[in-house]
Write a protein that holds these residues in place. Sequence first.
Motif, short mmCIF file in Angstrom:
data_model
loop_
_atom_site.label_atom_id
_atom_site.label_comp_id
_atom_site.label_asym_id
_atom_site.label_seq_id
_atom_site.Cartn_x
_atom_site.Cartn_y
_atom_site.Cartn_z
N PRO A 123 8.51 8.95 1.19
CA PRO A 123 8.96 9.57 2.02
C PRO A 123 9.80 7.96 2.38
O PRO A 123 9.44 7.33 2.42
CB PRO A 123 8.46 10.08 2.53
CG PRO A 123 6.67 10.00 2.58
CD PRO A 123 6.68 9.53 0.82
N ASP A 141 17.18 14.48 9.92
CA ASP A 141 16.59 14.96 8.99
C ASP A 141 17.57 15.14 7.47
O ASP A 141 18.84 14.35 7.42
CB ASP A 141 16.30 15.97 9.31
CG ASP A 141 17.48 17.00 9.23
OD1 ASP A 141 18.48 16.68 9.11
OD2 ASP A 141 17.46 17.78 9.76
N ASP A 144 10.71 13.32 1.33
CA ASP A 144 10.91 13.85 2.15
C ASP A 144 12.45 12.47 2.61
O ASP A 144 11.99 10.86 2.03
CB ASP A 144 9.97 14.15 3.41
CG ASP A 144 9.34 15.38 3.68
OD1 ASP A 144 9.44 15.82 2.77
OD2 ASP A 144 8.19 15.19 3.32
#
Length: 417
Positions: free
Chosen positions: A17, A69, A54
């Motif tokens: 991530p 995000d 992620d």
Amino acid sequence: MHGAGTKTAITTARDFPAIIDITRLTSRVGRGPYTGVDRVELAYLEWCLATDPDLFGLAKLSDGFVLLDRGGLSAFHQKLTGQVVWGKRDLRAVVGLKTPAPRGAAESDLRRLALRKFSDIPAAFRNFVPKGCRYLNIGHSNLSERVLAGFARADIAPVVFLHDVIPVEFPQFQRAGTAEAFSKKLVAMKEHAHCIITNSQDSLAKARAALDGRDRGMHFAHLGIDVPDNIMDVSRLNRPYFVTLGTIEPRKNHALLLDVWQELEDHLSEEIMPDLYIIGQRGWENVDVITKLEVLKDHPRIHEHNTMSDADMWPLVAGSHGLLFPSHAEGFGLPSLEAAALNVPVVCGDLAIHRELLGDYPVYANVNDRYLWQKTIIEQAEKRLEDLRDACAKNTPHIPTWDEHFVRVNGAVMGST
């Protein structure tokens, strides 16, 4: 070479991530064609968006940090690449008179897209991202004790791409204060970077020396080269011409080429005198060259283009008798490899980075020997374009891809524990 416009094809996995810093890309909105560093940060953003783990984005704006995000980053990328227009400036951008309007629009959109806003990088930052997340700093923005230490305290390992150490190697080519500021960045990297990636073996060796012999977590990965497939390889002139690419700054040594072209007028007739295309934005601390360019702005054989699009630039390079690259120092030198990918001749200084990437492909010429450059340019201009291409094709070096780059980067990040 100098701007966006070529799609980076990336299929390499990312096994961790990440939080990618997009501050530099944000700051470049509305400022013309991208530099090499900008394009590397964009390639990393596209790699991160194309892979599954992620993903978050971080940008430092005029009023603090914002965290995005994956959805926010994707929307930012679409606006950055012109697929979607930027939104209207918010009140903060309008009253911020020192913020140019295009950047103000970008910052306004980032505030609207933000998942969270922060005044600093607190230890509590770890609560918003998954365990094992890495902070990717590619563009050197936020490469500071404050930010790197903040991420380290939050148990988010900083991964830094170090493009070069030219500011401390050659302070004479920098703006006042640049070398000192860059030295502070190196100290922050040495103390807090979990993994440091450089673009070549040459840059890796210089980085280790600049970081007082640090070896832990140090890796190199050659940058990928993007060249369009459908360039029309045709000359725009009835005579030979040459191209030089890069910001017009002292390190790039445009002064040599301007001197050579003025001297060529004394040796060549008007009919066979080659043209010189200078492509790049005007930089800093370069009064003498800028003054000379102003004097020569109506010269029939010297053409300066500060905002040339990729659509115009690629065919111009492809149809030239050579890329001229007389830099005093380079971290990687993207234009030379891109020219080689097109079988365009390269004349450059004898730098270690050129030897590493290009081998015997270029004609190497001492950047302090004006007569040698003049002689080499005349020799190249007198050859048939087809003969030059055939000779280059037999000696083309390996052209690295972004997939190759990111395979090495992924391995380096995962191996730095």
